[in-house]
Scaffold this motif. Structure first.
Motif, PDB file in Angstrom:
ATOM      1  N   LEU A 137      40.408  42.685  33.109  1.00 21.07           N
ATOM      2  CA  LEU A 137      39.391  43.285  32.235  1.00 21.07           C
ATOM      3  C   LEU A 137      38.105  42.465  32.264  1.00 21.07           C
ATOM      4  O   LEU A 137      37.006  43.019  32.230  1.00 21.07           O
ATOM      5  CB  LEU A 137      39.922  43.416  30.798  1.00 21.07           C
ATOM      6  CG  LEU A 137      40.995  44.500  30.613  1.00 21.07           C
ATOM      7  CD1 LEU A 137      41.474  44.535  29.164  1.00 21.07           C
ATOM      8  CD2 LEU A 137      40.472  45.874  31.038  1.00 21.07           C
ATOM      9  N   SER A 138      38.248  41.139  32.368  1.00 24.17           N
ATOM     10  CA  SER A 138      37.020  40.341  32.392  1.00 24.17           C
ATOM     11  C   SER A 138      36.251  40.600  33.679  1.00 24.17           C
ATOM     12  O   SER A 138      35.021  40.607  33.691  1.00 24.17           O
ATOM     13  CB  SER A 138      37.337  38.857  32.149  1.00 24.17           C
ATOM     14  OG  SER A 138      37.149  38.099  33.297  1.00 24.17           O
ATOM     15  N   MET A 139      36.960  40.868  34.771  1.00 24.00           N
ATOM     16  CA  MET A 139      36.275  41.248  36.012  1.00 24.00           C
ATOM     17  C   MET A 139      35.575  42.599  35.837  1.00 24.00           C
ATOM     18  O   MET A 139      34.420  42.786  36.229  1.00 24.00           O
ATOM     19  CB  MET A 139      37.271  41.314  37.170  1.00 24.00           C
ATOM     20  CG  MET A 139      37.793  39.937  37.598  1.00 24.00           C
ATOM     21  SD  MET A 139      39.187  40.057  38.775  1.00 24.00           S
ATOM     22  CE  MET A 139      39.276  38.329  39.333  1.00 24.00           C
ATOM     23  N   ALA A 140      36.297  43.549  35.242  1.00 27.93           N
ATOM     24  CA  ALA A 140      35.732  44.891  35.058  1.00 27.93           C
ATOM     25  C   ALA A 140      34.500  44.841  34.150  1.00 27.93           C
ATOM     26  O   ALA A 140      33.469  45.444  34.449  1.00 27.93           O
ATOM     27  CB  ALA A 140      36.792  45.819  34.469  1.00 27.93           C
ATOM     28  N   VAL A 169      33.861  41.907  44.409  1.00 29.62           N
ATOM     29  CA  VAL A 169      35.259  42.288  44.277  1.00 29.62           C
ATOM     30  C   VAL A 169      36.027  41.094  43.732  1.00 29.62           C
ATOM     31  O   VAL A 169      35.826  39.966  44.178  1.00 29.62           O
ATOM     32  CB  VAL A 169      35.816  42.728  45.647  1.00 29.62           C
ATOM     33  CG1 VAL A 169      37.324  42.874  45.602  1.00 29.62           C
ATOM     34  CG2 VAL A 169      35.174  44.033  46.085  1.00 29.62           C
ATOM     35  N   GLY A 170      36.879  41.338  42.747  1.00 29.23           N
ATOM     36  CA  GLY A 170      37.717  40.281  42.207  1.00 29.23           C
ATOM     37  C   GLY A 170      39.083  40.286  42.863  1.00 29.23           C
ATOM     38  O   GLY A 170      39.546  41.317  43.342  1.00 29.23           O
ATOM     39  N   GLY A 187      35.278  46.207  42.240  1.00 28.22           N
ATOM     40  CA  GLY A 187      36.687  46.433  42.566  1.00 28.22           C
ATOM     41  C   GLY A 187      37.531  45.219  42.256  1.00 28.22           C
ATOM     42  O   GLY A 187      37.002  44.113  42.084  1.00 28.22           O
ATOM     43  N   VAL A 188      38.842  45.430  42.171  1.00 26.15           N
ATOM     44  CA  VAL A 188      39.788  44.335  41.963  1.00 26.15           C
ATOM     45  C   VAL A 188      40.976  44.534  42.894  1.00 26.15           C
ATOM     46  O   VAL A 188      41.582  45.606  42.919  1.00 26.15           O
ATOM     47  CB  VAL A 188      40.290  44.272  40.496  1.00 26.15           C
ATOM     48  CG1 VAL A 188      41.357  43.201  40.346  1.00 26.15           C
ATOM     49  CG2 VAL A 188      39.144  44.010  39.530  1.00 26.15           C
TER      50      VAL A 188
END
Lengths: 328, 328
Positions: B104-107, B59-60, B113-114
């Motif tokens: 977006l970079s996390m996705a 998770v971010g 999840g964020v």
């Protein structure tokens, strides 16, 4: 990407070059590709891209606490971002096993580098990661085991500055309360304090209180120091958590006129607005952040370069709490 | 993994089951595989594993500032870690483009999840990610566009509590200094303040100062408030950055007897040790963190569940600065 190429009416390789920000793509082709990307809602798969390119331009920060104020890490992140790196942070929570899990999870996710505040005395788990190309830079404390780049503060000089300031204002019995000595900075600062006291011919018993930075432990240390037969009239606090806990204890339990003179290691916002304003040993956080970023960038660019340690000086900021004469 | 299987003398599928912590593997087989892993220095490739398994248990956290004190995010991280999630944080730096890039970079890295503190008024870029299965929970501010789970504080009630406390202590001209109104909380708190003043029949001109939380802008606002023909005798500060900047300005430039009464939105360590101790509206950070974790866990487990918003109450902590009578 095949769909994007068809929609834009260009070759697949052109789409790839636009997505990878190749500056040699003609403006009109780039525009058509971006329009097609918008139309189709194309999402680049970073994982697949990394696997192909072998670099993620991603750096992890393994900090004691991620959501705590840390001007060194904040400025490192800012600078790294300006250099085109993506930065992700995670907390080690001062736990050896958690640090290992966090750093390995960054390495196994393909991060190119890790900036870490190392905990513990055995970082041999880093050796295979470094051998596989992970760039590791230690900040505040060195890594124990494989040689890595490091940015340290001059902890011994900081404690000497604090001790001498208090001694210069008439204090003959000065106590130290600080971090656990399993933490590198805790050990360095406590050792520097012992050296100062010994050089002054003072007995050490009852004057050095290192341990967990919890309120109860620190309150007990303050009580011990102030209730001793020959009580200390001045305190050196070994880090900011200790300083805050000592201040909270004094405010709650010690009459103003009986409070000791005090110098804290590490500056923080509001230190100058306290009553009395707090004298501190300030780390040069901006210089530390810049050194860390320089070492990380150099290591990413040249993995085989010689390992470097940068020791950044500290300064005493006299504000009042360290310049009070002995209470009695 | 083929080498590990050969070294351990087991089938490749057994190695895979041990690496993926399948509890049905016999103890002796598991021991042999782990020994072979140690001998060969085998490193699991998280990226390849994720691509196969379709979940990263990661998770971010996209925060305004990653290395700033944030008790909600700190407790969320602790709880998420205890639930077996890996948490990585990154700063949005209050910048709309940077937020988009970070999330977006996390996705695109396969985060499940964020948790985000949303900025700006257009989060339509989240829609395709949410459609692709990204769990998004907003904290402190809602997402604008696709419906997402959110944890908010009762901002309006907080400002009302602050205003009424000052009015109850005799203040008839109260000013507000706070965050920019493009920030959701900045807008909510300024609007609540205007409603309070209007209900009291006060003119608003010169009393509401929202904008960037920079020292220069806030110092100018304090100067404007205190030099007005009918000067305000009390201040509501809209967030902790504003509070600290106001305190710094007052300490540097305003004689003690001319300082206004004051209530700050958000509590912080040391607030009670200031002179006078600072009265604040405190958010219930622990409750917020627990709600955020509950919403994130629920969304990860059941992507199709109905979207939920939790509004957490706030409390006034009276310490002195808000209970002073008008200076003159």
């Amino acid at each position: 990407m095949v769909d994007v190429a068809r929609e834009a009416g260009v070759a697949l390789s052109t789409v790839s070059r636009v997505v990878n920000q190749d500056p040699t793509v003609g403006a009109e082709f780039a525009r058509r590709v971006r329009a097609a990307i918008d139309t189709l809602g194309y999402r680049p798969d970073e994982q697949a891209r990394q696997l192909r390119r072998g670099t993620s331009r991603t750096v992890g920060v393994a900090a004691r606490e991620m959501s705590a104020r840390n001007p060194v890490l904040a400025e490192f992140e800012l600078g790294a971002h300006a250099s085109g790196l993506v930065v992700f942070g995670a907390s080690t929570a001062d736990d050896v096993a958690r640090e290992r899990a966090v750093v390995l999870s960054m390495a196994h996710r393909g991060f190119d580098g890790v900036l870490m505040e190392p905990i513990g005395t055995d970082h041999s788990y880093l050796a295979p990661e470094i051998a596989s190309g992970l760039a590791v830079v230690a900040v505040d404390r060195p890594v124990s085991g494989p040689p890595t780049d490091a940015v340290l503060s001059d902890n011994s000089e900081g404690v000497r500055l604090a001790y001498r300031q208090l001694a210069a204002h008439g204090h003959e019995r000065i106590a130290y309360i600080g971090d656990h000595e399993r933490i590198f900075t805790g050990a360095e600062r406590a050792a520097a304090f012992r050296a100062c006291a010994t050089a002054d011919g003072l007995p050490l018993d009852g004057l050095v209180h290192s341990g967990e930075t919890e309120q109860a432990r620190i309150s007990a240390a303050v009580r011990a120091v102030l209730s001793a037969e020959v009580r200390a009239t001045a305190l050196v606090c070994g880090n900011v958590t200790t300083t805050l806990a000592v201040l909270a204890h004094l405010a709650a339990e010690v009459p103003r006129e009986e409070r000791p003179a005090m110098v804290g290691f590490d500056d923080f916002p509001l230190a100058g607005l306290l009553d009395p304003p707090l004298t501190v040993v300030a780390q040069h956080t901006s210089e530390m952040a810049q050194a860390a970023l320089r070492l990380m960038t150099a290591r990413l660019g040249e993995p085989e370069r010689a390992v470097e340690t940068v020791t950044v000086p500290v300064s005493l900021i006299a504000r009042g709490s360290g310049e009070r004469p002995p209470a009695r």
